[in-house]
Write a protein that holds these residues in place. Structure first.
Motif, PDB file in Angstrom:
ATOM      1  N   LEU A 295      46.329  12.337 -27.867  1.00 33.64           N
ATOM      2  CA  LEU A 295      46.483  11.498 -26.675  1.00 33.64           C
ATOM      3  C   LEU A 295      45.282  10.575 -26.488  1.00 33.64           C
ATOM      4  O   LEU A 295      45.436   9.403 -26.127  1.00 33.64           O
ATOM      5  N   LEU A 296      44.080  11.092 -26.751  1.00 29.26           N
ATOM      6  CA  LEU A 296      42.876  10.278 -26.598  1.00 29.26           C
ATOM      7  C   LEU A 296      42.860   9.113 -27.585  1.00 29.26           C
ATOM      8  O   LEU A 296      42.636   7.954 -27.211  1.00 29.26           O
ATOM      9  N   VAL A 297      43.078   9.427 -28.852  1.00 31.14           N
ATOM     10  CA  VAL A 297      42.981   8.403 -29.893  1.00 31.14           C
ATOM     11  C   VAL A 297      44.122   7.394 -29.776  1.00 31.14           C
ATOM     12  O   VAL A 297      43.911   6.177 -29.867  1.00 31.14           O
ATOM     13  N   PHE A 298      45.327   7.871 -29.571  1.00 33.02           N
ATOM     14  CA  PHE A 298      46.473   6.969 -29.447  1.00 33.02           C
ATOM     15  C   PHE A 298      46.349   6.104 -28.200  1.00 33.02           C
ATOM     16  O   PHE A 298      46.636   4.901 -28.224  1.00 33.02           O
ATOM     17  N   GLY A 299      45.890   6.712 -27.104  1.00 38.78           N
ATOM     18  CA  GLY A 299      45.718   5.942 -25.872  1.00 38.78           C
ATOM     19  C   GLY A 299      44.676   4.853 -26.000  1.00 38.78           C
ATOM     20  O   GLY A 299      44.850   3.743 -25.485  1.00 38.78           O
ATOM     21  N   ALA A 300      43.582   5.138 -26.717  1.00 36.75           N
ATOM     22  CA  ALA A 300      42.544   4.131 -26.921  1.00 36.75           C
ATOM     23  C   ALA A 300      43.066   2.957 -27.731  1.00 36.75           C
ATOM     24  O   ALA A 300      42.633   1.812 -27.549  1.00 36.75           O
ATOM     25  N   GLY A 301      44.007   3.216 -28.642  1.00 35.00           N
ATOM     26  CA  GLY A 301      44.566   2.132 -29.443  1.00 35.00           C
ATOM     27  C   GLY A 301      45.620   1.334 -28.699  1.00 35.00           C
ATOM     28  O   GLY A 301      45.654   0.106 -28.779  1.00 35.00           O
ATOM     29  N   VAL A 302      46.477   2.032 -27.941  1.00 36.30           N
ATOM     30  CA  VAL A 302      47.579   1.355 -27.250  1.00 36.30           C
ATOM     31  C   VAL A 302      47.068   0.491 -26.110  1.00 36.30           C
ATOM     32  O   VAL A 302      47.536  -0.622 -25.899  1.00 36.30           O
ATOM     33  N   SER A 303      46.117   1.000 -25.358  1.00 34.11           N
ATOM     34  CA  SER A 303      45.641   0.263 -24.189  1.00 34.11           C
ATOM     35  C   SER A 303      44.132   0.398 -24.079  1.00 34.11           C
ATOM     36  O   SER A 303      43.628   1.214 -23.308  1.00 34.11           O
ATOM     37  N   PRO A 304      43.383  -0.403 -24.859  1.00 32.39           N
ATOM     38  CA  PRO A 304      41.923  -0.327 -24.769  1.00 32.39           C
ATOM     39  C   PRO A 304      41.441  -0.766 -23.395  1.00 32.39           C
ATOM     40  O   PRO A 304      42.149  -1.460 -22.665  1.00 32.39           O
ATOM     41  N   LEU A 305      40.239  -0.334 -23.029  1.00 36.28           N
ATOM     42  CA  LEU A 305      39.679  -0.714 -21.744  1.00 36.28           C
ATOM     43  C   LEU A 305      39.540  -2.231 -21.647  1.00 36.28           C
ATOM     44  O   LEU A 305      39.330  -2.908 -22.650  1.00 36.28           O
ATOM     45  N   PRO A 306      39.683  -2.788 -20.431  1.00 41.52           N
ATOM     46  CA  PRO A 306      39.551  -4.237 -20.273  1.00 41.52           C
ATOM     47  C   PRO A 306      38.238  -4.749 -20.849  1.00 41.52           C
ATOM     48  O   PRO A 306      37.182  -4.141 -20.673  1.00 41.52           O
ATOM     49  N   GLY A 307      38.331  -5.869 -21.562  1.00 43.27           N
ATOM     50  CA  GLY A 307      37.141  -6.474 -22.141  1.00 43.27           C
ATOM     51  C   GLY A 307      36.747  -5.908 -23.478  1.00 43.27           C
ATOM     52  O   GLY A 307      35.725  -6.279 -24.032  1.00 43.27           O
ATOM     53  N   THR A 308      37.547  -4.963 -24.005  1.00 43.32           N
ATOM     54  CA  THR A 308      37.246  -4.381 -25.303  1.00 43.32           C
ATOM     55  C   THR A 308      38.439  -4.576 -26.220  1.00 43.32           C
ATOM     56  O   THR A 308      39.547  -4.848 -25.776  1.00 43.32           O
TER      57      THR A 308
END
Length: 351
Positions: A295-308
């Motif tokens: 969930l952590l890794v997939f979430g970081a790829g699907v919706s990165p934090l704004p500005g990143t």
């Protein structure tokens, strides 16, 4: 007697399968829903929902839900106030964070807290990182946390409505292990986590690497080096598989980008990792950690934090390798000096 035992085993297996299906449905529906509505951190609600569903086969009551939300938001509000006040004074902020981590790990080392320990550790990692490094989110870290915990509770209720439990009560929970020297064990764990959080706070290139300290915290709640090198190697492999599965799922999603594809990919991961996390086997906690990693890794790829920007495949896998290797190495250096874990004893859990 053998027939009755066989019937009981079948009942337990059926119940575990329904629990695994609830976990898979909650994380897949939640991920799809939160991505569709533009949540800043879409993995947060499914992550909380998975923790609730793994901890119990019964739905949260209104009192339990209110208590859990209050506990998480209370800790989040306190940490946000402390971080905002001391953000420019790291020699004050870092010891205070270390004290919070110590309290969480001490509860775990003394057999208390249950699933709440990991939830509070996630809060203790996310709130400082979001408050210090991502002031351009357009909302506060506490608002992100509120949305995440509330959506997690709703997802658990929806999952139980779709796949209700069978039977009237949970089986007796396995007694939580108590460490022979809980103060030193908690201090060691707090130092291990604080060092990696400090690195993320101070290195610009790791500003988006929230996955690293959360994975480290997940490993710390899973791993007991007294179980032997084979168990530690298995933990490393399963968590790494969770990260690889997330990266492969993200590549497949880029080929066919749609909410349906997103739902199917997370559902499959939920069935594989969540199904095993719901089992009665000794490895259930490890697969729960692998689901967290996914969930952590997939979430970081699907919706990165704004500005990143979304990290590359190699970067995401590198984060997981760093997190797991760091947690195991530091544990190997510090934990053996602190004494072994005592046999499991029946102790009362914190609500």
């Amino acid at each position: 007697m053998p027939a009755r035992s066989h019937s009981r085993d079948e009942f337990d297996l059926a119940r575990a399968r329904r629990k695994g299906l609830r976990i898979a449905l909650a994380v897949s529906l939640g991920f799809t829903w939160l991505v569709a509505f533009g949540a800043i951190i879409p993995f947060l609600g499914p992550l909380f929902a998975a923790q609730f569903l793994i901890a119990s086969s019964r739905p949260l009551s209104l009192v339990q839900a209110a208590g859990t939300i209050g506990l998480v938001l209370g800790a989040g509000a306190l940490l946000q106030a402390v971080t905002a006040t001391t953000a420019d004074e790291p020699m004050v902020l870092l010891p205070l964070l270390g004290l919070f981590y110590f309290a969480c790990f001490h509860a775990q080392a003394t057999g208390r807290g249950g699933a709440a320990v990991f939830l509070l550790l996630v809060v203790g990692i996310m709130v400082p990182l979001l408050t210090v490094l991502h002031r351009d989110l357009g909302t506060s870290a506490l608002a992100v946390l509120t949305y995440g915990i509330a959506s997690g509770v709703v997802l658990t209720w929806l999952a139980h409505a779709v796949v209700p439990d069978i039977g009237s009560n949970d089986p007796p929970p396995a007694p939580l292990p108590i460490h022979s020297r809980p103060l030193l064990r908690a201090a060691a764990d707090a130092v291990i986590l604080l060092l990696i959080v400090t690195l993320c706070l101070t290195k610009d290139e790791w500003a988006t690497a929230m996955v690293i300290p959360i994975t480290v915290a997940s490993i710390q709640t899973q791993l007991d080096l007294s179980a032997g090198a084979r168990a530690a190697a298995g933990l490393l492999l399963v968590n790494l598989i969770g990260g690889i599965a997330a990266s492969v799922a993200f590549v497949l999603l880029e080929i066919r980008p749609s909410l349906l594809s997103l739902f199917v990919l997370v559902l499959l991961a939920g069935l594989v990792f969540g199904g095993r996390a719901a089992s009665l086997s000794a490895s259930a906690k490890v697969y729960a950690g692998a689901l967290t990693t996914f969930l952590l890794v997939f979430g970081a790829g699907v919706s990165p934090l704004p500005g990143t920007a979304a990290e590359s495949f190699s970067t995401r896998i590198g984060y997981i390798v760093i997190a797991v290797s760091y947690a195991m190495l530091m544990g190997a250096l510090l934990w053996p000096k602190l004494g072994a874990t005592l046999p499991s004893l029946p102790v009362s859990k914190a609500p």
